[in-house]
Scaffold this active site. Sequence first.
Site, PDB file in Angstrom:
ATOM      1  CD1 TRP A   1      -2.969   1.488   0.867  1.00  0.00           C
ATOM      2  CD2 TRP A   1      -1.374   2.443   2.123  1.00  0.00           C
ATOM      3  NE1 TRP A   1      -3.405   2.750   1.226  1.00  0.00           N
ATOM      4  CE2 TRP A   1      -2.443   3.357   1.991  1.00  0.00           C
ATOM      5  CE3 TRP A   1      -0.263   2.816   2.875  1.00  0.00           C
ATOM      6  CZ2 TRP A   1      -2.426   4.614   2.585  1.00  0.00           C
ATOM      7  CZ3 TRP A   1      -0.252   4.070   3.460  1.00  0.00           C
ATOM      8  CH2 TRP A   1      -1.324   4.954   3.316  1.00  0.00           C
ATOM      9  CG  HIS A   2       3.401   2.307   3.258  1.00  0.00           C
ATOM     10  ND1 HIS A   2       2.754   1.310   3.934  1.00  0.00           N
ATOM     11  CD2 HIS A   2       3.415   3.382   4.084  1.00  0.00           C
ATOM     12  CE1 HIS A   2       2.386   1.764   5.125  1.00  0.00           C
ATOM     13  NE2 HIS A   2       2.769   3.014   5.244  1.00  0.00           N
ATOM     14  N   GLY A   3       3.744   1.800  -1.439  1.00  0.00           N
ATOM     15  CA  GLY A   3       4.403   2.169  -2.678  1.00  0.00           C
ATOM     16  C   GLY A   3       4.637   0.989  -3.588  1.00  0.00           C
TER      17      GLY A   3
END
Length: 475
Positions: A323-325
Site C-alpha cells: 500500500w505504501h508504494g
Amino acid sequence: MVFSSLLFLFRFLPIVLLLYFIAPGKLKNLVLFLMSLVFYAWGEPVYVVLMLFSTVVDYTHGMLVHRFKEKGQIKKAQMAVASSVVINLALLCFFKYSDFLINNLNDLFGLHIANLNLGLPIGISFYTFQTMSYTIDVYRGDAKVQKNIISFGAYVALFPQLIAGPIVQYKTVDEQLNNRMVTWDGFAYGVRRFVTGLGKKVLLANNIGLLWDNIKDLSLGNGELSVLTAWIGALAYAFQIYFDFSGYSDMAIGLGAMFGFRFNENFNYPYESRSITEFWRRWHISLGTWFREYVYIPLGGNRCSRSRQIRNILLVWALTGIWHGASWNFMIWGIYFGLLLVVEKLWLKKFLEKLPGWVRNVYTMFLVLISWMIFAFDAMKDGAIYIGKMFGMGAFGAWDEKALYILSSYGVILVVLIIASTQLPKRVYELVINKLGRESLLSGVITNVMLIAVFILSVAFIVDASYNPFLYFRF
C-alpha cells in the site's frame, strides 16, 4: 500545495475560513467541497476528474446498497459492495502499480513492454480507502446512507486529510457531515493543534531530514560510512518520518477541528512502545484500523487455527507494505513487520512481559530502526548495504571524525528530538498549567506565547529554507 507553505498559510486557508464562516449552514459543505477541489487541482488539475469520478461511483454504490438492503435483496447489495471495491482497487492499481507490474513482467519474461509513466494522483491511496469504507459501512449497517452528493463529495475531497490522512472512516464522521458546530473552544483547539503540527514538521522534521539526506547520499555515492554514522543516519530518518507524518496528521486534525470535525488520532507516541505489537497500535493508527476492520477480521482474524492466523497476519502486512508504494522494498518492509508480529503474538509475548520496560523499548526501537532502512531505500540492494554498514559490514570502522563531527553538530537537536518524541513535554506543560490554573490569565498567556513563537519560527524557516519535503506525498 502543502500545509507548511506560505501559499497555504496566508492565502488559501484564510480565504477558505472566511468563505466557510460567512456561508449559511446548508452551504458550508458546498464551500468545503469546492475549495477542496481547488486545493487538489492546485497540484493535480487533471486528476480532479478522477476524484469526481470516485465520488460519483461510491455515492451511487452506497445508494444501491441501501436500496437493495431495504428490499431484502442481500445478494444484490453484496454485489454492489463488491463492484465498489473492484472499481476503487482497479483505479488504485492502475495509477499506482501499472509500471511496477510492467517492469516485473519485463524482468521475469524478458519482455519489452513500455512503461505507462502515469503520474501518481496525490492522496489516491488515502481517499480510495476512505470511499471503500463508506460502501462497506453502509452495507454493514455501521453508517447511514448519504443521500446528499455534495455532503458526500465534501467527505471524499475534504482537504485537511485528503493528501496524507488520517484515513477517516465514513462511520466516524457520518453524523458530523450534516450536524456539526464550530465553537470558540473547538476552533482554538484546532489552531493549537495545527500550529503544533506545523512546528513538528518545519522545525523538527525538516532540520533532521537534511542530516539524513546527507548521510543517505554519502552511502549511495559509495562514501565511507562508519558504524556510528550509519546508526545516526537511521535515527535521523526515524525522527524525520515520525515528525513529518505525525506533524501533518496534527495539522489535519487541527484543520478539521476549525471546521467542526473531530478526526481520530493517528499517532500516540509510538517510539515509547515496548513491543512491535504496541508500536503498531500507536503508529499510523488509522491505517492499522482500516486493515484490521476491512481485511484482517473478515479473513477470520485470530478466531481461527494458528496456521490461518499466521496466514492472515502475513497477508495483511504484505498488503500494508505494498500500500505504501510500488516497490519491492515496501513489500519486504511489510512482511518484516508481519513476521515480527507473528513471533511476538505466538511465542515472545510472555517473555517480553518479564523484561524491564526500558529493555523492551530498546528491543522495539532496534527493530523499528532496521525497518526504516528497508523502507527508505527503493532499491533493496542499497538498503541491504546500508543495514550491513550498521553492523560493521563494509563500514569504515566503528566511528570516525565525520561521525564525531555530526554528533557535535547535531547532538543538541537529536536530544531535543528524543525528548519531543516522548510524553515528557506534554506532562511538564500539563503540570505547569494545572498549577497555575487552566482558566488563569497567566496560563493562557504562556500557552499563546508558546504557540505564537512556534508559528513565527516556523514561518521564518519556511521563508528562509528551500528544503520542505513531505515524505508521504509519494504514497
